[in-house]
Design a protein around this motif. Structure first.
Motif, PDB file in Angstrom:
ATOM      1  N   VAL A 295     -10.612 -11.879   1.348  1.00 17.13           N
ATOM      2  CA  VAL A 295     -10.693 -12.349   0.538  1.00 17.13           C
ATOM      3  C   VAL A 295      -9.909 -12.127  -0.377  1.00 17.13           C
ATOM      4  O   VAL A 295      -8.584 -11.259   0.794  1.00 17.13           O
TER       5      VAL A 295
ATOM      6  N   LYS B  61     -10.850 -16.967   1.966  1.00 15.15           N
ATOM      7  CA  LYS B  61     -12.217 -17.956   1.372  1.00 15.15           C
ATOM      8  C   LYS B  61     -12.848 -17.249   0.535  1.00 15.15           C
ATOM      9  O   LYS B  61     -13.841 -18.809  -0.190  1.00 15.15           O
ATOM     10  N   HIS B  62     -12.830 -16.152  -0.871  1.00 17.52           N
ATOM     11  CA  HIS B  62     -12.437 -15.628  -2.238  1.00 17.52           C
ATOM     12  C   HIS B  62     -10.931 -15.505  -2.854  1.00 17.52           C
ATOM     13  O   HIS B  62     -10.773 -13.903  -1.718  1.00 17.52           O
ATOM     14  N   SER B  63     -11.181 -15.584  -3.775  1.00 25.23           N
ATOM     15  CA  SER B  63      -9.338 -15.454  -4.200  1.00 25.23           C
ATOM     16  C   SER B  63     -10.388 -14.238  -5.645  1.00 25.23           C
ATOM     17  O   SER B  63     -10.810 -14.475  -6.197  1.00 25.23           O
TER      18      SER B  63
ATOM     19  N   PRO C  43     -12.112  -7.618  -7.362  1.00 22.95           N
ATOM     20  CA  PRO C  43     -13.636  -8.536  -7.804  1.00 22.95           C
ATOM     21  C   PRO C  43     -14.446  -6.728  -8.233  1.00 22.95           C
ATOM     22  O   PRO C  43     -13.961  -5.709  -7.943  1.00 22.95           O
TER      23      PRO C  43
ATOM     24  N   LEU D 280     -19.655  -9.456  -1.135  1.00 15.64           N
ATOM     25  CA  LEU D 280     -18.886  -9.872  -0.154  1.00 15.64           C
ATOM     26  C   LEU D 280     -18.633  -9.518   1.203  1.00 15.64           C
ATOM     27  O   LEU D 280     -18.869 -10.859   2.631  1.00 15.64           O
TER      28      LEU D 280
ATOM     29  N   GLU E   9     -21.337 -11.265   3.165  1.00 16.57           N
ATOM     30  CA  GLU E   9     -20.646 -12.549   3.952  1.00 16.57           C
ATOM     31  C   GLU E   9     -19.688 -12.668   4.545  1.00 16.57           C
ATOM     32  O   GLU E   9     -19.700 -12.803   5.376  1.00 16.57           O
TER      33      GLU E   9
END
Length: 154
Positions: free
Chosen positions: A113, A129-131, A136, A144, A147
């Protein structure tokens, strides 16, 4: 299940403060906030979240730096390396600067992230992978982390 080959050891730049990780990471990330930019003297800081019971300082005495607030940032008193953070209200994990780990571990712990992308420098592309433009939402972290566990086993 990923074979993490624990324990992991690490140290600050001068080696006076040494750490040991004995539990698998929860998640990896990069933070683009201006605070991390200033404390790391870089475009972002890299970190790996370690369960608190799986993290230990095994030599030396880190000191608190940064803003000296409820979130505690720990540094080596001699070389001033920013080593790890204990975030306010989240005593179940330690946010270790990934580059404090020995050997090739930092290269193997790519950020899953990235946070505070609203503050990121335009050239700083890391491929997480996540922004997220900030942190968050609290309710998103459990998913998260699940994952992430599957992602490292890919």
């Amino acid at each position: 299940m990923h074979d993490w080959k624990l324990p992991w050891d690490g140290a600050c730049r001068c080696g006076q403060v040494k750490i040991r990780v004995s539990a698998p990471p929860i998640i990896t990330g990069a933070c683009h906030c201006t605070g991390c930019q200033r404390m790391s003297a870089s475009a972002f800081s890299l970190s790996v979240a370690i369960p608190a019971e799986g993290f230990a300082v095994i030599a030396g005495e880190p000191v608190i730096g940064g803003l000296h607030g409820a979130t505690r940032h720990y540094f080596c008193a001699h070389c001033l390396s920013w080593m790890f953070t204990r975030p306010e209200g989240m005593d179940f994990f330690v946010n270790l600067r990934t580059t404090m780990l020995d050997g090739d571990l930092p290269a193997k712990l790519a950020p899953f992230v990235e946070t505070f992308t609203a503050e990121k420098l335009a050239f700083a592309a890391i491929g997480a992978k996540h922004s997220f433009p900030a942190l968050p939402p609290m309710e998103a972290w459990a998913e998260l982390m699940q994952e992430y566990a599957a992602w490292v086993d890919r």
